[in-house]
Enzyme design. Structure first.
Site, short mmCIF file in Angstrom:
data_model
loop_
_atom_site.label_atom_id
_atom_site.label_comp_id
_atom_site.label_asym_id
_atom_site.label_seq_id
_atom_site.Cartn_x
_atom_site.Cartn_y
_atom_site.Cartn_z
N SER A 1 15.48 37.35 42.97
CA SER A 1 15.34 38.55 42.15
C SER A 1 14.72 39.69 42.94
O SER A 1 13.86 39.49 43.80
CB SER A 1 14.49 38.26 40.91
OG SER A 1 13.19 37.84 41.29
N THR B 1 15.36 43.88 36.78
CA THR B 1 15.63 43.15 38.02
C THR B 1 17.11 43.23 38.37
O THR B 1 17.95 43.57 37.55
CB THR B 1 15.25 41.66 37.89
OG1 THR B 1 16.04 41.05 36.87
CG2 THR B 1 13.77 41.50 37.60
N TYR C 1 20.01 32.57 44.05
CA TYR C 1 19.56 33.71 43.23
C TYR C 1 18.15 34.10 43.68
O TYR C 1 17.24 33.28 43.65
CB TYR C 1 19.54 33.30 41.76
CG TYR C 1 19.18 34.37 40.77
CD1 TYR C 1 20.14 34.85 39.89
CD2 TYR C 1 17.89 34.88 40.67
CE1 TYR C 1 19.82 35.81 38.94
CE2 TYR C 1 17.56 35.85 39.74
CZ TYR C 1 18.53 36.31 38.87
OH TYR C 1 18.21 37.26 37.93
N HIS D 1 9.19 35.05 29.17
CA HIS D 1 9.84 35.95 30.13
C HIS D 1 10.57 37.14 29.52
O HIS D 1 10.82 38.13 30.20
CB HIS D 1 10.84 35.15 30.98
CG HIS D 1 11.05 35.69 32.35
ND1 HIS D 1 11.10 37.04 32.63
CD2 HIS D 1 11.24 35.07 33.53
CE1 HIS D 1 11.30 37.21 33.92
NE2 HIS D 1 11.38 36.04 34.49
#
Length: 745
Positions: free
Chosen positions: A533, A544, A531, A470
């Site tokens: 994004s 992001t 959360y 990532h």
């Protein structure tokens, strides 16, 4: 996509053995270095574009301008208003016979200066146009006259066929929000989660922060925003990802799936040949900037900076922090099969190998009966270890197996030829999807080289998948590549009637190289912080922002549904919740989110050794629910109406908290939505399958609120059913398995 887990571990990434780690550099030095890194990237991109002939515009435009000036000069017209004569006077006098040459040189210099000035003016004008975000606030499906005018000007200044990085010098910088606004929005986001006394305490901390620390921290943040391309992205990459000492497995990886219902060929080597060829075609188009830039809603370009590190990139472990190593080119891939590593060349003297030639190479590996060497089979499990441990072992590996390690880390990407089948089965769709998702996210713990930017996984029955690290980019980037790969290998390249790649084998190709390793003997029932994004690629080098989707409006709607309020009341509350969510999403996309701003303020406070209880409280909160959507960006590549079986089920990621959930979802067309739900088996507080059923029931309840509810209800009921052909849910419960699979090195 999976950045919530890394963000929640920010405090631990800045501590060692429970004690705080002091950042050695001063804030002034860090701001200077951020600006220096930004300018280096700009200069490198300029030089790279110059070499490919696209900067600052096509050389043909300069040639056209120069020819026009020469023609005017021939017609005894002076478009320079005397400037070319001044330039001629400054040039050396080479004698009368070279008088004409001086005139040509003067015209060329004047044309170059005028060309550069025009291009600079166009870039400035386009940047001013792209700084407008009023179109985001307009109702969906409508466009006002000012927006139409703005769009026409953007298209005029953008040119007819902009290249992938053509907008990079024109994108505006991410603005630094007012600190009062960020704090106010933060308090609003936690209000539905806290009791009155706890909220009053949080508000008091926020008030003290605004009065004491905020002005100084905001000053430094604004200073950085003037010096660097993006005031948050480089710190986000370093402190959220590269400084994290946790295992990459699950924590910093996500996955993407193949077509859900179709496998174009059951031949593993053939599928690998077409897929690798398609990926390298994408890299070729990327290097030549032939990939069109992504336009949001067909009109607003997004930042393309993250595309630069898709290929030839490896995350190198360090004792204190990792770094990303990117090569300009690589002409091989690293392949793993049955515990053995191979180097497979992807090019010959004539260029990229054909799919059939690549299939031939992969088939040779599958047919090779040689066993794995001692410790080699579980070697890749080291990349799942805590980063500091892997960094120390890697130093020993560099000494004893330099060439093999370089072949893996220097590859275009990593390929894993798995020995087991995977994918959706009609006999047990739920269990088969679980196993498929688990294999992509974690594998067996030792069959993925997690340091590589991505691993292409080909299962024994020809099913594909992608495992992505990532830190180098966000999900839409690899998603764009994956859409191109699936469409190209299936529809453009295709397969012969017998399942092999089209074309003929090449008997002159050398066999894949077996890598040799000389290894030593070392070594629930309540609302929660949510959360989701949102991308900030409307701005230069944006990544992001967080949408805190557990709002008061959303809580009121959920309570109304649980209390069996009337449909009219629930529908009104639902629309209020949707409007609030849309407002938060648009604010995040336009640079007015709160979490990245507060994150950057926290980093500045650490550089200044300034204690802020408010910022510490903000960064220490755990995200029990992390959600992310995988956008479909290239709808023209797939015809889901005529070929409904050729749809991908998207991908997923791990939970951000040990007792939380990770939820990924993707919309395919108007009547299909797929969820991927992950949780850890070690937690007794989570159950992915149960949550999936709750989501299905909630969707049915929401559908019943609308007049078109009967149609939607029919579609949602197909979630998880065997023969629906429309929607499926994948639930995944997994734990990090690296420690269980690691050998004793």
């Amino acid at each position: 996509m999976g950045e919530a887990h890394q963000a929640s571990g920010l405090l631990s990434s800045l501590s060692s053995d429970g004690s705080e780690v002091e950042l050695s550099s001063t804030v002034w030095q860090e701001i200077y270095l951020s600006g220096l890194r930004s300018w280096k990237r700009h200069l490198w991109r300029f030089w790279s574009d110059f070499l490919t002939g696209v900067v600052p515009a096509s050389p043909l435009s300069w040639l056209f301008l120069f020819s026009a000036i020469q023609l005017a000069w021939f017609l005894q017209l002076d478009p320079s208003l005397g400037l070319m004569e001044k330039i001629k006077e400054l040039l050396p006098d080479w004698g009368g016979q070279h008088h004409r040459l001086r005139g040509v040189l003067a015209a060329a210099l004047f044309a170059s200066c005028l060309w550069g000035a025009l291009i600079f003016t166009l870039h400035v004008a386009l940047r001013l146009l792209l700084s407008h975000h009023g179109w985001l606030l307009e109702p969906h499906g409508t466009m006002s006259s000012p927006t139409k005018t703005w769009l026409a000007l953007v298209r005029i200044f953008s040119g007819r066929r902009p290249m992938l990085f053509g907008f990079q010098r024109s994108l505006p910088r991410l603005p630094v929000p007012a600190v009062q606004d960020s704090v106010r929005k933060y308090l609003e986001s936690v209000r539905p989660l806290l009791r009155d006394d706890a909220f009053d305490c949080a508000a008091a901390l926020a008030h003290d922060f605004l009065r004491l620390q905020a002005p100084l921290l905001q000053f430094y943040l604004r200073l950085k925003s003037w010096c660097a391309s993006n005031y948050v992205s480089d710190w986000w990459e370093e402190f959220v990802y590269l400084r994290s000492r946790n295992s990459l497995l699950v924590n910093s990886t996500f996955y993407m799936m193949d077509f859900l219902y179709v496998t174009p060929t059951p031949l593993q080597a053939a599928r690998a040949g077409n897929a690798v060829h398609a990926l390298l075609l994408y890299r070729h188009r990327l290097n030549r900037q032939e990939i069109p830039p992504i336009l949001l809603m067909g009109m607003r370009p997004l930042c393309s900076a993250q595309y630069e590190r898709i290929f030839n990139t490896t995350r190198i472990p360090g004792v204190e922090k990792d770094h990303l190593r990117h090569l300009q080119d690589s002409r091989h891939v690293a392949v793993f099969h049955r515990g053995r590593f191979f180097r497979v060349g992807t090019h010959s003297q004539n260029g990229l190998l054909s799919p059939r030639a690549l299939e031939q190479q992969f088939q040779w590996i599958l047919d090779d009966p040689s066993p794995a060497c001692p410790h080699e089979e579980h070697l890749a499990a080291l990349t799942t270890a805590p980063r500091s441990m892997w960094a120390q072992v890697r130093e020993s590996l560099k000494t004893h197996a330099t060439s093999a390690l370089e072949a893996v880390e220097g590859a275009a990407f990593f390929v894993s030829l798995d020995s087991e089948p995977a994918g959706l089965t009609k006999e047990d769709p739920a269990a088969s999807l679980d196993a498929y998702a688990h294999a992509l996210l974690a594998g067996r713990g030792h069959d993925r080289w997690l340091d590589k930017s991505f691993t292409l996984i080909i299962f024994s029955n020809g099913k594909l998948g992608l495992s992505v690290e990532h830190s180098w980019a966000d999900c839409p980037i690899s998603g764009h590549m994956w859409e191109f790969t699936l469409a190209t290998e299936c529809f453009h390249l295709g397969y012969a009637a017998d399942g092999h790649c089209k074309g003929h084998p090449d008997p002159t190709l050398p066999h894949p190289q077996r890598l040799q390793w000389d290894l030593t003997e070392q070594d629930r029932g309540q609302f929660c912080l949510t959360y989701e994004s949102a991308m900030t690629r409307l701005f230069l080098e944006g990544r992001t922002e967080t949408v805190r989707s557990c709002t008061r409006e959303a809580c009121h709607f959920v309570r109304a549904m649980e209390d069996k309020k009337t449909d009219q009341q629930c529908l009104a509350l639902f629309r209020m919740a949707v409007d609030k969510h849309q407002a938060l999403l648009k604010a995040a996309m336009s640079g007015q989110g709160i979490d990245r701003h507060l994150f950057a303020l926290y980093i500045v406070s650490r550089f200044l050794h300034l204690q802020s209880p408010f910022l510490t409280q903000v960064q220490s909160q755990q995200w029990l629910l992390s959600a992310s959507q995988i956008p479909v960006q290239q709808t023209h590549l797939f015809d889901i109406h005529n070929y409904p079986d050729y749809v991908s089920s998207g991908g997923g990621f791990g939970p951000a908290d040990d007792h939380g959930y990770g939820i990924s979802y993707i919309f395919m067309g108007e009547d299909m939505i797929t969820f991927h739900i992950s949780s850890k088996k070690s937690s007794r507080k989570t159950d992915s399958h149960r949550l999936g059923q709750h989501i299905k029931d909630a969707l049915l309840d929401v559908a019943s609120l609308f007049q078109a509810g009967q149609h939607l209800k029919h579609q949602f009921r197909s979630l998880g059913e065997e023969d629906s052909g429309h929607s499926h849910g994948s639930s995944l419960s997994s734990d990090t398995v690296g420690s269980k699979a690691s050998p004793n090195f």
